[in-house]
Write a protein that holds these residues in place. Structure first.
Motif, PDB file in Angstrom:
ATOM      1  N   ASP A  71       0.839  -1.203   0.000  1.00  0.00           N
ATOM      2  CA  ASP A  71       0.000   0.000   0.000  1.00  0.00           C
ATOM      3  C   ASP A  71       0.872   1.250   0.000  1.00  0.00           C
ATOM      4  OD1 ASP A  71      -2.466  -1.316  -0.038  1.00  0.00           O
ATOM      5  OD2 ASP A  71      -2.412  -1.608   2.138  1.00  0.00           O
ATOM      6  N   GLY A  72       1.889   1.240  -0.835  1.00  0.00           N
ATOM      7  CA  GLY A  72       2.783   2.391  -0.939  1.00  0.00           C
ATOM      8  C   GLY A  72       3.592   2.578   0.312  1.00  0.00           C
ATOM      9  N   GLU A  73       3.449   3.730   0.936  1.00  0.00           N
ATOM     10  CA  GLU A  73       4.252   4.059   2.111  1.00  0.00           C
ATOM     11  C   GLU A  73       3.629   3.624   3.435  1.00  0.00           C
ATOM     12  OE1 GLU A  73       4.585   8.311   2.524  1.00  0.00           O
ATOM     13  OE2 GLU A  73       2.483   8.587   2.019  1.00  0.00           O
ATOM     14  N   TYR A  74       2.543   2.855   3.409  1.00  0.00           N
ATOM     15  CA  TYR A  74       1.795   2.583   4.632  1.00  0.00           C
ATOM     16  C   TYR A  74       2.145   1.291   5.345  1.00  0.00           C
ATOM     17  CZ  TYR A  74      -0.854   6.547   3.101  1.00  0.00           C
ATOM     18  OH  TYR A  74      -1.201   7.810   2.694  1.00  0.00           O
ATOM     19  N   SER A  75       2.789   0.345   4.697  1.00  0.00           N
ATOM     20  CA  SER A  75       3.083  -0.938   5.343  1.00  0.00           C
ATOM     21  C   SER A  75       4.575  -1.113   5.560  1.00  0.00           C
ATOM     22  CB  SER A  75       2.558  -2.094   4.490  1.00  0.00           C
ATOM     23  OG  SER A  75       1.163  -2.025   4.391  1.00  0.00           O
ATOM     24  N   LEU A  76       4.909  -1.829   6.614  1.00  0.00           N
ATOM     25  CA  LEU A  76       6.307  -2.083   6.952  1.00  0.00           C
ATOM     26  C   LEU A  76       6.784  -3.368   6.299  1.00  0.00           C
ATOM     27  CD1 LEU A  76       6.197  -1.202  10.747  1.00  0.00           C
ATOM     28  CD2 LEU A  76       6.920   0.248   8.854  1.00  0.00           C
ATOM     29  N   PHE A  77       8.085  -3.421   6.010  1.00  0.00           N
ATOM     30  CA  PHE A  77       8.682  -4.620   5.432  1.00  0.00           C
ATOM     31  C   PHE A  77      10.139  -4.714   5.864  1.00  0.00           C
ATOM     32  CE2 PHE A  77       8.900  -1.209   2.283  1.00  0.00           C
ATOM     33  CZ  PHE A  77      10.232  -1.207   1.899  1.00  0.00           C
ATOM     34  N   ASP A  78      10.743  -5.879   5.644  1.00  0.00           N
ATOM     35  CA  ASP A  78      12.157  -6.090   5.915  1.00  0.00           C
ATOM     36  C   ASP A  78      12.948  -5.668   4.678  1.00  0.00           C
ATOM     37  OD1 ASP A  78      11.548  -7.164   8.389  1.00  0.00           O
ATOM     38  OD2 ASP A  78      11.582  -9.226   7.667  1.00  0.00           O
ATOM     39  N   PHE A  79      14.045  -4.962   4.902  1.00  0.00           N
ATOM     40  CA  PHE A  79      14.857  -4.455   3.806  1.00  0.00           C
ATOM     41  C   PHE A  79      16.305  -4.889   4.007  1.00  0.00           C
ATOM     42  CE2 PHE A  79      17.461  -1.067   1.838  1.00  0.00           C
ATOM     43  CZ  PHE A  79      16.988  -1.159   0.541  1.00  0.00           C
ATOM     44  N   PRO A  80      16.931  -5.509   2.987  1.00  0.00           N
ATOM     45  CA  PRO A  80      18.334  -5.894   3.124  1.00  0.00           C
ATOM     46  C   PRO A  80      19.235  -4.670   2.952  1.00  0.00           C
ATOM     47  CG  PRO A  80      17.471  -6.605   1.012  1.00  0.00           C
ATOM     48  CD  PRO A  80      16.330  -5.991   1.758  1.00  0.00           C
ATOM     49  N   ASP A  81      19.987  -4.333   3.993  1.00  0.00           N
ATOM     50  CA  ASP A  81      20.899  -3.187   3.937  1.00  0.00           C
ATOM     51  C   ASP A  81      21.966  -3.457   2.881  1.00  0.00           C
ATOM     52  OD1 ASP A  81      22.817  -1.210   4.313  1.00  0.00           O
ATOM     53  OD2 ASP A  81      22.631  -1.242   6.496  1.00  0.00           O
ATOM     54  N   PRO A  82      22.047  -2.625   1.826  1.00  0.00           N
ATOM     55  CA  PRO A  82      23.016  -2.886   0.759  1.00  0.00           C
ATOM     56  C   PRO A  82      24.464  -2.710   1.189  1.00  0.00           C
ATOM     57  CG  PRO A  82      21.803  -0.857   0.330  1.00  0.00           C
ATOM     58  CD  PRO A  82      21.208  -1.476   1.543  1.00  0.00           C
ATOM     59  N   PHE A  83      24.707  -2.063   2.323  1.00  0.00           N
ATOM     60  CA  PHE A  83      26.080  -1.811   2.765  1.00  0.00           C
ATOM     61  C   PHE A  83      26.590  -2.880   3.722  1.00  0.00           C
ATOM     62  CE2 PHE A  83      24.160   2.275   1.713  1.00  0.00           C
ATOM     63  CZ  PHE A  83      25.031   2.692   0.726  1.00  0.00           C
ATOM     64  N   THR A  84      25.724  -3.390   4.598  1.00  0.00           N
ATOM     65  CA  THR A  84      26.157  -4.381   5.583  1.00  0.00           C
ATOM     66  C   THR A  84      25.666  -5.784   5.273  1.00  0.00           C
ATOM     67  OG1 THR A  84      24.215  -4.040   6.998  1.00  0.00           O
ATOM     68  CG2 THR A  84      26.136  -2.619   7.391  1.00  0.00           C
ATOM     69  N   GLY A  85      24.626  -5.915   4.451  1.00  0.00           N
ATOM     70  CA  GLY A  85      24.066  -7.220   4.133  1.00  0.00           C
ATOM     71  C   GLY A  85      23.091  -7.741   5.176  1.00  0.00           C
ATOM     72  N   THR A  86      22.892  -7.008   6.260  1.00  0.00           N
ATOM     73  CA  THR A  86      21.942  -7.438   7.282  1.00  0.00           C
ATOM     74  C   THR A  86      20.523  -7.035   6.894  1.00  0.00           C
ATOM     75  OG1 THR A  86      22.217  -5.386   8.538  1.00  0.00           O
ATOM     76  CG2 THR A  86      23.646  -7.231   9.131  1.00  0.00           C
ATOM     77  N   THR A  87      19.560  -7.740   7.427  1.00  0.00           N
ATOM     78  CA  THR A  87      18.165  -7.416   7.167  1.00  0.00           C
ATOM     79  C   THR A  87      17.684  -6.428   8.214  1.00  0.00           C
ATOM     80  OG1 THR A  87      17.793  -9.583   6.190  1.00  0.00           O
ATOM     81  CG2 THR A  87      15.853  -8.375   6.919  1.00  0.00           C
ATOM     82  N   VAL A  88      17.135  -5.307   7.756  1.00  0.00           N
ATOM     83  CA  VAL A  88      16.649  -4.252   8.640  1.00  0.00           C
ATOM     84  C   VAL A  88      15.125  -4.349   8.692  1.00  0.00           C
ATOM     85  CG1 VAL A  88      16.580  -1.769   9.055  1.00  0.00           C
ATOM     86  CG2 VAL A  88      18.581  -2.788   7.951  1.00  0.00           C
ATOM     87  N   PRO A  89      14.557  -4.634   9.881  1.00  0.00           N
ATOM     88  CA  PRO A  89      13.095  -4.701   9.987  1.00  0.00           C
ATOM     89  C   PRO A  89      12.482  -3.305  10.066  1.00  0.00           C
ATOM     90  CG  PRO A  89      14.088  -5.149  12.116  1.00  0.00           C
ATOM     91  CD  PRO A  89      15.222  -4.971  11.129  1.00  0.00           C
ATOM     92  N   ASN A  90      11.176  -3.247   9.900  1.00  0.00           N
ATOM     93  CA  ASN A  90      10.397  -2.014  10.074  1.00  0.00           C
ATOM     94  C   ASN A  90      10.820  -0.894   9.116  1.00  0.00           C
ATOM     95  OD1 ASN A  90       8.926  -3.188  12.199  1.00  0.00           O
ATOM     96  ND2 ASN A  90      10.550  -2.670  13.631  1.00  0.00           N
TER      97      ASN A  90
END
Length: 119
Positions: A71-90
């Motif tokens: 829903d565009g900017e309204y929902s949260l998701f996990d994003f893989p940090d392109p610099f560290t490779g860790t998954t960033v929640p929220n």
């Protein structure tokens, strides 16, 4: 929680890849015109500009479908940090619309910002 889709090249973004770090602040304005500023969160939040080019139609379609599912900017998701490779929640998209472009047959691009939230 949903996870940001990865393209076939396994790249999360391409260069240039700006990373912004911000602390959320608040400003209280008083009747006399003065104001008071303070840091609202102790945690520094990150923002990533995602630049992807030379995407085929399926990859661009997956990104567009993911944006619509969130829903565009309204929902949260996990994003893989392109610099560290860790998954960033929220994380969430920073804009209510997604702009993509098709340069040629089976060649497209997308550019947008993803921001970390406090959850």
């Amino acid at each position: 929680m949903a996870t940001f889709p990865i393209v076939s090249s396994k790249a999360v973004t391409q260069y240039p890849a700006p990373l912004a770090r911000v602390k959320a602040g608040r400003i209280v304005r008083f009747i006399d015109g003065s104001d008071q500023r303070f840091v609202a969160l102790g945690k520094t939040l990150r923002s990533w500009q995602v630049n992807l080019s030379l995407l085929n139609e399926q990859e661009l379609g997956r990104i567009e479908a993911f944006f619509e599912a969130q829903d565009g900017e309204y929902s949260l998701f996990d994003f893989p940090d392109p610099f560290t490779g860790t998954t960033v929640p929220n994380c969430r998209f920073s804009a209510p619309t997604l702009v993509t472009g098709y340069q040629a047959t089976d060649v497209g691009a997308a550019s947008f910002w993803v921001i970390e939230t406090n959850g």
